[in-house]
Design a protein around this motif. Structure first.
Motif, mmCIF file in Angstrom:
data_model
loop_
_atom_site.group_PDB
_atom_site.id
_atom_site.type_symbol
_atom_site.label_atom_id
_atom_site.label_comp_id
_atom_site.label_asym_id
_atom_site.label_seq_id
_atom_site.Cartn_x
_atom_site.Cartn_y
_atom_site.Cartn_z
ATOM 1 N N ARG A 101 0.857 -1.190 0.000
ATOM 2 C CA ARG A 101 0.000 0.000 0.000
ATOM 3 C C ARG A 101 0.890 1.235 0.000
ATOM 4 N NH1 ARG A 101 -2.089 3.787 3.613
ATOM 5 N NH2 ARG A 101 -4.270 4.414 3.247
ATOM 6 N N TYR A 102 0.693 2.109 -0.997
ATOM 7 C CA TYR A 102 1.462 3.335 -1.132
ATOM 8 C C TYR A 102 0.566 4.522 -0.802
ATOM 9 C CZ TYR A 102 4.534 0.283 -3.869
ATOM 10 O OH TYR A 102 5.336 -0.743 -4.294
ATOM 11 N N ASP A 103 1.010 5.328 0.148
ATOM 12 C CA ASP A 103 0.246 6.494 0.558
ATOM 13 C C ASP A 103 1.012 7.755 0.160
ATOM 14 O OD1 ASP A 103 -0.869 8.663 2.215
ATOM 15 O OD2 ASP A 103 -2.006 7.048 3.168
ATOM 16 N N PRO A 104 0.342 8.739 -0.458
ATOM 17 C CA PRO A 104 1.044 9.969 -0.850
ATOM 18 C C PRO A 104 1.695 10.693 0.322
ATOM 19 C CG PRO A 104 -1.117 9.859 -1.899
ATOM 20 C CD PRO A 104 -1.074 8.751 -0.907
ATOM 21 N N SER A 105 1.234 10.453 1.536
ATOM 22 C CA SER A 105 1.836 11.105 2.696
ATOM 23 C C SER A 105 3.246 10.604 2.980
ATOM 24 C CB SER A 105 0.960 10.878 3.930
ATOM 25 O OG SER A 105 0.927 9.502 4.283
ATOM 26 N N GLY A 106 3.648 9.490 2.355
ATOM 27 C CA GLY A 106 4.979 8.932 2.563
ATOM 28 C C GLY A 106 4.990 7.543 3.163
ATOM 29 N N TRP A 107 3.845 7.074 3.640
ATOM 30 C CA TRP A 107 3.780 5.738 4.243
ATOM 31 C C TRP A 107 3.733 4.662 3.166
ATOM 32 C CZ3 TRP A 107 4.530 4.100 9.060
ATOM 33 C CH2 TRP A 107 4.461 5.031 10.103
ATOM 34 N N SER A 118 6.241 -12.313 6.044
ATOM 35 C CA SER A 118 6.991 -11.082 6.287
ATOM 36 C C SER A 118 6.051 -9.889 6.194
ATOM 37 C CB SER A 118 8.132 -10.924 5.280
ATOM 38 O OG SER A 118 7.635 -10.633 3.989
ATOM 39 N N ALA A 119 6.406 -8.855 6.921
ATOM 40 C CA ALA A 119 5.656 -7.604 6.897
ATOM 41 C C ALA A 119 6.639 -6.459 7.028
ATOM 42 C CB ALA A 119 4.627 -7.556 8.032
ATOM 43 N N GLN A 120 6.336 -5.359 6.380
ATOM 44 C CA GLN A 120 7.195 -4.197 6.468
ATOM 45 C C GLN A 120 6.371 -2.921 6.353
ATOM 46 O OE1 GLN A 120 8.067 -6.638 4.067
ATOM 47 N NE2 GLN A 120 6.691 -5.835 2.495
ATOM 48 N N ALA A 121 6.885 -1.867 6.970
ATOM 49 C CA ALA A 121 6.260 -0.550 6.913
ATOM 50 C C ALA A 121 7.359 0.489 6.978
ATOM 51 C CB ALA A 121 5.268 -0.351 8.058
ATOM 52 N N SER A 122 7.179 1.591 6.274
ATOM 53 C CA SER A 122 8.193 2.643 6.287
ATOM 54 C C SER A 122 7.523 3.988 6.070
ATOM 55 C CB SER A 122 9.249 2.401 5.199
ATOM 56 O OG SER A 122 8.674 2.478 3.904
ATOM 57 N N TYR A 123 8.182 5.000 6.601
ATOM 58 C CA TYR A 123 7.756 6.388 6.397
ATOM 59 C C TYR A 123 9.004 7.208 6.096
ATOM 60 C CZ TYR A 123 5.588 10.941 7.185
ATOM 61 O OH TYR A 123 5.127 12.227 7.026
ATOM 62 N N GLY A 124 9.343 7.296 4.811
ATOM 63 C CA GLY A 124 10.568 7.959 4.410
ATOM 64 C C GLY A 124 11.761 7.311 5.094
ATOM 65 N N ASP A 125 12.673 8.151 5.587
ATOM 66 C CA ASP A 125 13.809 7.635 6.351
ATOM 67 C C ASP A 125 13.606 7.819 7.845
ATOM 68 O OD1 ASP A 125 13.965 10.349 6.478
ATOM 69 O OD2 ASP A 125 16.094 10.494 5.987
ATOM 70 N N ARG A 126 12.365 8.147 8.266
ATOM 71 C CA ARG A 126 12.093 8.389 9.678
ATOM 72 C C ARG A 126 11.614 7.145 10.415
ATOM 73 N NH1 ARG A 126 8.169 13.411 10.058
ATOM 74 N NH2 ARG A 126 8.347 12.791 12.256
ATOM 75 N N PHE A 127 11.001 6.212 9.691
ATOM 76 C CA PHE A 127 10.462 5.032 10.357
ATOM 77 C C PHE A 127 10.555 3.841 9.416
ATOM 78 C CE2 PHE A 127 7.067 2.056 11.370
ATOM 79 C CZ PHE A 127 7.200 1.920 12.746
ATOM 80 N N GLN A 128 11.143 2.753 9.897
ATOM 81 C CA GLN A 128 11.182 1.492 9.151
ATOM 82 C C GLN A 128 10.904 0.345 10.124
ATOM 83 O OE1 GLN A 128 14.354 3.430 8.697
ATOM 84 N NE2 GLN A 128 13.282 4.537 7.077
ATOM 85 N N PHE A 129 10.019 -0.541 9.677
ATOM 86 C CA PHE A 129 9.696 -1.738 10.451
ATOM 87 C C PHE A 129 9.727 -2.925 9.517
ATOM 88 C CE2 PHE A 129 6.473 -4.917 11.530
ATOM 89 C CZ PHE A 129 6.906 -5.315 12.793
ATOM 90 N N MET A 130 10.361 -4.014 9.957
ATOM 91 C CA MET A 130 10.417 -5.225 9.157
ATOM 92 C C MET A 130 10.326 -6.429 10.074
ATOM 93 S SD MET A 130 13.389 -6.766 6.686
ATOM 94 C CE MET A 130 14.276 -7.376 8.105
ATOM 95 N N GLN A 131 9.481 -7.374 9.690
ATOM 96 C CA GLN A 131 9.346 -8.615 10.442
ATOM 97 C C GLN A 131 9.321 -9.769 9.454
ATOM 98 O OE1 GLN A 131 7.522 -11.457 11.331
ATOM 99 N NE2 GLN A 131 8.915 -11.699 13.057
ATOM 100 N N ARG A 132 10.162 -10.766 9.696
ATOM 101 C CA ARG A 132 10.232 -11.926 8.810
ATOM 102 C C ARG A 132 10.311 -13.173 9.676
ATOM 103 N NH1 ARG A 132 14.943 -11.067 6.567
ATOM 104 N NH2 ARG A 132 14.152 -9.914 4.770
ATOM 105 N N SER A 133 9.476 -14.176 9.375
ATOM 106 C CA SER A 133 9.457 -15.407 10.159
ATOM 107 C C SER A 133 9.258 -16.598 9.240
ATOM 108 C CB SER A 133 8.325 -15.379 11.201
ATOM 109 O OG SER A 133 8.518 -14.345 12.139
ATOM 110 N N LEU A 134 9.805 -17.728 9.673
ATOM 111 C CA LEU A 134 9.536 -19.022 9.058
ATOM 112 C C LEU A 134 8.760 -19.841 10.081
ATOM 113 C CD1 LEU A 134 12.989 -19.802 7.381
ATOM 114 C CD2 LEU A 134 10.979 -18.714 6.370
ATOM 115 N N VAL A 135 7.505 -20.185 9.743
ATOM 116 C CA VAL A 135 6.577 -20.785 10.698
ATOM 117 C C VAL A 135 6.059 -22.099 10.131
ATOM 118 C CG1 VAL A 135 4.561 -20.378 12.140
ATOM 119 C CG2 VAL A 135 5.887 -18.430 11.301
ATOM 120 N N SER A 136 6.075 -23.147 10.955
ATOM 121 C CA SER A 136 5.552 -24.446 10.530
ATOM 122 C C SER A 136 4.034 -24.470 10.652
ATOM 123 C CB SER A 136 6.163 -25.559 11.378
ATOM 124 O OG SER A 136 5.699 -25.459 12.716
ATOM 125 N N ASP A 137 3.424 -25.555 10.167
ATOM 126 C CA ASP A 137 1.972 -25.695 10.294
ATOM 127 C C ASP A 137 1.542 -25.734 11.758
ATOM 128 O OD1 ASP A 137 1.640 -25.703 7.564
ATOM 129 O OD2 ASP A 137 1.814 -27.885 7.397
#
Length: 713
Positions: free
Chosen positions: A526-532, A566-585
């Motif tokens: 999802r791309y937001d014009p505000s920078g998110w 995996s999930a990620q979120a960013s707001y320019g160079d002010r905020f970055q979040f990244m989560q990555r996992s390998l999960v079994s059934d």
């Protein structure tokens, strides 16, 4: 007629100024001008321009017989872009070079101020002498008339050509309190970027090395090279000499750093390290690169806080060439292990690789083709394997490889992106000193074919928001069984968004991924014009058969891999979040990593949590569960606090911790650090280190020219 007569008289009066100027005639501008045969008097907003210098005052008298300019203050003399002289009274030559001023204040590069009762400049304009001086780069105001630091001196000589300041009878004061005396003192002025001399000393205290001080000495060897020597002595008989040599060439650069030390940690031994690297441009787009890493013993880098993370040294020499269509690498790497329990004679050294990879111009069967040729060799010093070590510990390997990879993409009217894949990888091995493989040469061939389908979907939302969803399915056909090969460059396969749809998830060429498999994934952004920007990916791999290529803990073992989420979120160079996992059934994690970076107006935060399931084949005999934190906070004014932390949840112990406090104003920087390393080995004890650094602004080039100036602390 009256105006012409005034202009003629003014030109005759200013003729000596015009004659002495080197680059052009002097120019005088004033509200009122009176003159006679002996003198010219200008008053009211007077400005004189002569050879790049500008004099501003309320009243100026030019004495024609003496060829002197007498100025009644307050006056300001702008001498070039980086020097301002403010005074109460001045007597100057007609070109404004030779001068004697009283009640002077010299400002250099808008940073360093030198107040003096009297200042004199020679006729050539190179030297300025100031008497009974006070020098400081701190702001002085009515509320705080005493600056944070100042240098009082009987005399100061400013050499404009060498850009040096020479102090005689100097006394250094902090908040008005004398703390040091210097009969002679030489410091660079603020415009000088490189000068031979001492750099800011740094005291430190360490449980192992003792309490001492490092005093760097910088030596300019020329416009493109320099040398820094750093003696370090402590109260516990530690003696060390660090060095750094740098040189720039027309086609490249080199840098060499190292140290030689004697201490009580290893009495009677000379310890040290040497790191060197460089790169040079060669004809036809080639580059020569080298990287040398040497150390006397396994614990030196940790003892002297040089690199706490490096437990294997790798020295490399290479020739490379990379462009749009072609890639060439010829390199040799030598390893030196610092790990406890490992011995260098059983490490592959050297490792030599020559590789050429090229994308074929134009279309081949309607698609794009890339071919690769590689020659690879690795040998070990050992010829005999002692009891207790694996039988392949002395193995030597020669390998020649060739590969062809082809893909063709077609986009349908419905938006489907179809990509056909095919390739063949050939490897010829010669293995010695390994009973698993017979002496001689054998060949392995791994063909593959596949088809990939993507359906990128985009939607525009309210306010300019865009949503992009892309499901992907990829089927790969490859043989199930191939001749086993020695595996040393593919021991730690990864599974993440970057290789979810790769032909092989092994990092090297010793092992190729086998078996029919289906790679499926879907991503959303999802791309937001505000920078998110917010997004995520979910994917998995299914196989016809479990061929045992992947170990438990990699997330790829079995007929079905773990789920990649995996999930990620960013707001320019002010905020970055990244989560990555390998999960079994069964919702059991084999790997997980969470990273958060948050940079605000007054804070900077980076934290990371890592979970890795035990994997003995990757050198990880137990689980890893670690949290790391690095944070900085603006505490107000010019104060900044810092903290770093690493904690091991498996052992329930902190690995390391640190606190720091920095005071950085327009005139001084003070750093105080405390670091504690909790881990220990059979040869290395845990330790605590204290560090203190002080740097005065205004001497040498600095980045604080535009920093807001303020009074007091």
């Amino acid at each position: 007629m009256r105006f012409r007569a005034l202009a003629l008289a003014l030109c005759l009066a200013l003729a000596p100024l015009a004659a002495t100027a080197q680059e052009g005639p002097a120019t005088l501008v004033a509200d009122r001008i009176d003159f006679n045969a002996r003198e010219l008097i200008a008053s009211g907003n007077v400005e004189i321009f002569a050879d790049g210098r500008i004099l501003r005052a309320r009243r100026v008298t030019y004495l024609r017989g003496e060829d002197r300019v007498v100025v009644e203050g307050p006056l300001t003399l702008l001498d070039g872009p980086d020097q301002i002289l403010i005074a109460d009274f001045a007597s100057l030559s007609s070109d404004l070079r030779n001068s004697v001023v009283q009640g002077a204040r010299l400002v250099l590069d808008e940073q360093l101020q030198i107040a003096a009762t009297e200042a004199a400049t020679g006729a050539e304009g190179r030297y300025t002498q100031l008497y009974q001086t006070v020098a400081s780069s701190c702001e002085v105001c009515a509320a705080h008339p005493v600056p944070l630091w100042q240098i009082r001196a009987r005399r100061v000589v400013h050499d404009r050509e060498e850009r040096q300041l020479y102090f005689e009878g100097a006394r250094f004061e902090v908040a008005g309190v004398p703390v040091a005396w210097f009969p002679r003192l030489r410091l660079p002025d603020p415009t000088l970027e490189r000068a031979t001399g001492f750099l800011a000393p740094r005291p430190s205290s360490d449980d192992l090395l003792g309490t001492g001080i490092a005093v760097p000495y910088f030596i300019v060897l020329g416009p493109s090279r320099d040398l820094t020597l750093t003696p370090f002595v402590t109260n516990s008989e530690t003696r060390s000499l660090g060095f750094r040599y740098r040189q720039a060439f027309d086609t490249g650069r080199i840098e060499v750093v190292g140290a030689l030390s004697r201490d009580e940690i290893r009495p009677g031994e000379t310890r040290g390290y040497l790191f060197a690297d460089g790169t040079f441009a060669l004809p036809r787009g080639y580059r020569f690169e080298f990287d040398l890493e040497l150390v006397s013993d396994d614990d030196y880098l940790l003892n002297y806080d040089i690199d706490e993370e490096k437990d294997r040294l790798d020295s490399r020499i290479a020739i490379t060439r990379i462009d749009r269509e072609d890639r060439f690498v010829a390199e040799a790497i030598a390893f030196n292990t610092l790990r406890e329990g490992e011995r260098n004679r059983f490490q592959p050294t050297p490792v030599v690789t020559v590789e050429r990879q090229r994308r074929v111009p134009g279309r081949v069967l309607g698609g794009q083709m890339v071919w690769t040729l590689q020659a690879h060799a690795r040998r070990r010093e050992a010829d005999v394997v002692p009891p207790g070590l694996p039988a392949n510990s002395a193995r030597d390997v020669l390998r020649a490889s060739a590969a062809v990879d082809w893909r063709r993409t077609r986009i349908t009217d419905a938006g489907l992106v179809w990509t056909g894949l095919a390739g063949l990888h050939l490897d010829a091995y010669n293995v010695r000193q390994d009973p698993t493989f017979p002496d001689g040469t054998f060949v392995r061939a791994v063909p593959y074919a596949g088809l990939e389908v993507r359906l990128p979907l985009a939607k525009a939302g309210a306010g300019g928001v865009r949503h992009v969803i892309e499901p992907v399915a990829q089927v790969i056909f490859a043989p199930n069984d191939r001749r086993p090969t020695p595996n040393e460059d593919s021991l730690t396969p990864e599974f993440d968004e970057g290789n979810l749809f790769s032909i092989s998830r092994f990092a090297g060429r010793d092992t190729r991924e086998l078996g029919n498999r289906l790679n499926v994934g879907i991503s959303y952004t999802r791309y937001d014009p505000s920078g998110w920007t917010v997004g995520g990916t979910v994917g998995r791999v299914w196989r016809n058969d479990d061929l045992g290529q992947f170990r438990p803990g990699t997330g790829l073992a079995g007929t079905a891999s773990d789920w990649l989420v995996s999930a990620q979120a960013s707001y320019g160079d002010r905020f970055q979040f990244m989560q990555r996992s390998l999960v079994s059934d069964g919702l059991e994690f084999s790997r997980s990593e969470t990273i958060l970076r948050w940079r605000g107006r007054r804070h900077d935060l980076e934290t990371r949590y890592t979970w890795l399931e035990a994997d003995a084949g990757a050198g990880r005999p137990i689980d890893t569960s670690e949290w790391a934190l690095d944070a900085a906070r603006d505490l107000g004014g010019d104060w900044t606090g810092r903290v770093n932390w690493r904690y091991d949840f498996i052992t329930n112990d902190a690995s390391s911790a640190g606190l720091g406090l920095t005071y950085r104003s327009d005139c001084v920087t003070v750093d105080l650090d405390v670091e504690r390393r909790f881990t220990s080995t059979t040869t290395l004890d845990s330790s605590t280190r204290f560090g203190l650094g002080v740097e005065l602004a205004g001497f040498g080039a600095d980045d604080r020219r535009d920093r807001r100036r303020r009074c007091g602390i």
